[in-house]
Design a protein around this motif. Structure first.
Motif, PDB file in Angstrom:
ATOM      1  N   ARG A 150       2.927  11.409  -0.204  1.00 18.53           N
ATOM      2  CA  ARG A 150       1.352  10.922  -1.200  1.00 18.53           C
ATOM      3  C   ARG A 150       1.386  11.741  -1.540  1.00 18.53           C
ATOM      4  NH1 ARG A 150       1.666   5.784  -0.630  1.00 18.53           N
ATOM      5  NH2 ARG A 150      -0.761   6.124  -2.032  1.00 18.53           N
ATOM      6  N   ALA A 157       0.519  -0.995   0.466  1.00 20.00           N
ATOM      7  CA  ALA A 157       0.182   0.139  -0.106  1.00 20.00           C
ATOM      8  C   ALA A 157       0.649   1.077   0.046  1.00 20.00           C
ATOM      9  CB  ALA A 157      -0.523   0.239   1.159  1.00 20.00           C
ATOM     10  N   LEU A 158       1.825   1.807   0.510  1.00 21.64           N
ATOM     11  CA  LEU A 158       3.095   2.592   0.605  1.00 21.64           C
ATOM     12  C   LEU A 158       3.393   2.725  -0.109  1.00 21.64           C
ATOM     13  CD1 LEU A 158       3.449   2.306   4.534  1.00 21.64           C
ATOM     14  CD2 LEU A 158       1.276   3.442   3.082  1.00 21.64           C
ATOM     15  N   ARG A 205      -4.277   3.542   2.051  1.00 20.74           N
ATOM     16  CA  ARG A 205      -3.605   5.034   1.832  1.00 20.74           C
ATOM     17  C   ARG A 205      -3.984   5.788   2.890  1.00 20.74           C
ATOM     18  NH1 ARG A 205      -2.412   2.620  -3.923  1.00 20.74           N
ATOM     19  NH2 ARG A 205      -0.381   1.839  -4.182  1.00 20.74           N
ATOM     20  N   ASP A 231      -5.988   0.893  -1.541  1.00 16.95           N
ATOM     21  CA  ASP A 231      -6.648   2.068  -1.020  1.00 16.95           C
ATOM     22  C   ASP A 231      -7.324   2.595   0.319  1.00 16.95           C
ATOM     23  OD1 ASP A 231      -7.304   4.240  -2.778  1.00 16.95           O
ATOM     24  OD2 ASP A 231      -9.589   3.696  -1.954  1.00 16.95           O
TER      25      ASP A 231
END
Lengths: 438, 195
Positions: free
Chosen positions: B51, A13-14, B137, B134
């Motif tokens: 991000r 995910a990261l 995140r 998702d």
């Protein structure tokens, strides 16, 4: 619903989307920025590249330095200012500072993002209108207390992770590389002493004797006047926290959970107690009672605050939390002892019994204890906020966002001064004039 | 990937210690070559922490200039990469903190008002991997700069704990604990996301 993630889930995910690369124009923009940016280098280094002019320039520099030294030396210390010259505010490490703190509505007064600094762990010290700091990049700096503008900075080759000490106008700094530097009020080296071992704990002082804890497990005593080694005492394990001194006795805890008391006059060991396992918190001594915390850096150890009789090291009480996360010492008031924890809480404990009187929750690790001024406790948390609370009740008085994970807040002369792990130095001020006891 | 002048710098095919010495003496081209071989990596690391590619770009540019300015002070050139990582991570944390100061106080996960959060309705049965990724995140976006940096250095960059401790200026034992805490915070944030 309780969720437990696997490592691969987090990694997947990261991680940035595969194929992410730096934009084509980023390299060009950086290159152009570099061309506009001079490098930071020692003036002496550049001199060595032009030997023909060295003598003339050195002569001019000498004249300038002498003039500067005379000018600085001619400035009398401001008698109206209070000072904080050592870790936790005093040799007994009792966390009590002279204040006063800011009054009225608080805000960030001045701040200074240190160029090239890689974070502050060491508490600032303040004297004569000057704030002295050591940072993770290896600079010792002096800033004006009023507006935090830089007065000087000196590169000392190695990170500074502990609090320095100021004795008779001499700033003494221990760096992780094992060297102790003495600097004059303008930042020039007076002497240095190589201990040959990492220095991570804060330096102590007893009169004009500087006490240096070393990773080799020794406390090395140096004369502040010339750096001459006076004596050393040994413990049985690394010392990563500094010594505490009161009434001619030095207390120091090592990384094997052992607490020692030494007579400073004879350097004889008075007692040693095994109070836990792992690293101990820098001891705090007040009114004949010695406090420390156990089990730092060992997750499986019991993390407890312990109170001992300073005369013989016998246990009076101990305190732990359900979370069993590391506990740190802050300050000792008349009736309460203030501790903090990685669980984000500040604890007020009854000094006589160790019972919890109140708890104040922040949203980040509070690894810096607390600072006590009269009836107000000042705490800075890794939730990036500074707090002031009623020391008796734990009731919040104010809170203010700060720039990062903080050092111990220094409360003196109407403001709070702290450094952050992002290399920022901040000064918290109040809208009203602080009240000063005559 | 090369930066501005490195493409044509045929004369700078020296080994890294030599490049470091030359860069430390003030040769921009030598530093440019050193950076060019690392730019994608530090950009990816910055994207992982922030991000956001625009923020990552700001962080990388700021960190590169900081590294250039302070390179003459780096005595042990063998530590160049961990030292550069330290500067990049700090720049990312700085970018995130400046945003938070503009945006207001960080919301504590324990007090989050789920009514204000983006809704996420998992499908019947197990969440599929894309949806789960998702959600993780989004949960990560709710963490503070330090937790983000720690998780990226450990899980994405897979840096040794000793190096992370050096980057974050904390003892290894503290880093172990803070990693555990950051992971727990991520899991708590994910729980909120999946309500």
């Amino acid at each position: 619903m309780t969720i437990q993630l696997r490592d691969d889930q987090i990694r997947l995910a990261l991680a940035p989307v595969a194929g992410v690369v730096a934009p084509d124009d980023l390299g060009r923009d950086i290159y152009e920025a570099l061309l506009r940016t001079p490098q930071s280098r020692s003036p002496l280094a550049s001199l060595t590249r032009s030997p023909g002019r060295t003598m003339v320039v050195l002569l001019l520099m000498t004249v300038l330095l002498i003039g500067l030294a005379i000018a600085i030396g001619a400035q009398p210390p401001d008698p109206d200012r209070f000072e904080v010259t050592t870790y936790r505010g005093g040799a007994s490490r009792n966390g009590v500072m002279p204040g006063p703190g800011p009054a009225g509505t608080v805000s960030i007064g001045f701040e200074n993002q240190r160029d090239g600094a890689i974070g502050f762990q060491a508490m600032p010290i303040v004297s004569g209108g000057v704030v002295y700091l050591g940072d993770g990049a290896g600079y010792a700096s002096a800033l004006d207390e009023d507006d935090l503008h830089e007065l000087w900075k000196t590169f000392l080759d190695s990170p500074i992770s502990n609090t320095s000490v100021l004795v008779n106008g001499t700033l003494v700094v221990g760096v992780e590389g094992g060297i102790v530097y003495a600097l004059d009020p303008s930042g020039h080296e007076l002497w240095h002493f190589n201990t040959g071992s990492r220095i991570a704990g804060s330096l102590g002082a007893d009169g004009t004797t500087i006490l240096v804890p070393t990773h080799a497990g020794k406390v090395v005593a140096l004369d502040v006047a010339d750096g001459a080694k006076l004596w050393e005492v040994r413990t049985n394990a690394p010392l990563e926290r500094g010594p505490t001194v009161e009434a001619g006795v030095m207390y120091v805890g090592n990384d094997a959970g052992q607490l020692f008391a030494f007579d400073l006059a004879t350097q004889g060991q008075i007692w040693m107690q095994q109070v836990g396992v792992g690293r101990l918190v820098t001891p705090l001594v007040s009114e004949g009672v010695l406090y420390t915390g156990t089990g730092l850096l060992d997750a499986s150890a019991a993390h407890r605050i312990v109170a001992l009789d300073a005369r013989d090291g016998s246990l009076t009480w101990d305190f732990g939390t359900d979370s069993n996360l590391p506990l740190y010492l802050g300050a000792a008031g008349p009736d309460l002892l203030y501790a903090s924890s990685d669980d984000g809480n500040v604890y007020a404990l009854d000094r006589a019994t160790g019972e919890q009187r109140w708890l104040f929750h922040t949203f980040g690790v509070v690894g810096t204890g607390g600072t006590l001024v009269d009836d107000i406790l000042y705490v800075a948390s890794e939730d990036h906020a500074a707090y002031a609370m009623n020391a008796e009740t734990g009731e919040e008085i104010w809170r203010l966002p700060i720039a990062g994970g903080p050092t111990i807040p220094v409360v003196v002369n109407g403001h709070v001064i702290l450094g952050t792990d992002t290399g920022m130095v901040q000064q918290i001020v109040g809208s009203a004039d602080p009240e000063v006891e005559p | 990937m090369t930066t501005g002048a490195a493409t044509g710098a045929a004369s700078l095919q020296a080994d890294e210690p030599q490049l470091l010495r030359r860069a430390a003496r003030g040769e921009v081209e030598a530093f440019d070559v050193l950076l060019s071989t690392r730019l994608d990596r530090i950009f990816r690391m910055s994207v992982a922490i922030t991000r956001n590619e625009a923020d990552a770009r700001d962080a990388v540019q700021e960190a590169s200039v900081q590294a250039w300015r302070n390179l003459p002070r780096l005595r042990d050139h063998a530590r160049f990469d961990p030292w550069l990582n330290q500067i990049v991570v700090n720049a990312c944390r700085g970018v995130l903190r400046r945003q938070r100061r503009v945006a207001g106080r960080e919301v504590d996960m324990g007090e989050t008002d789920v009514g204000d959060m983006p809704s996420h309705q998992p499908g019947r049965g197990a969440i599929d991997q894309v949806t789960e990724t998702d959600a993780i995140r989004r949960a990560f976006d709710r963490l503070g700069p330090d937790d983000r940096a720690l998780l990226v250095l450990h899980y994405v960059e897979q840096r040794p704990l000793a190096e992370i401790a050096s980057v974050m200026r904390r003892p290894v034992g503290t880093i172990k604990w803070r990693l555990s805490r950051a992971r727990h915070a991520l899991e708590r944030a994910l729980e909120v996301e999946q309500r």
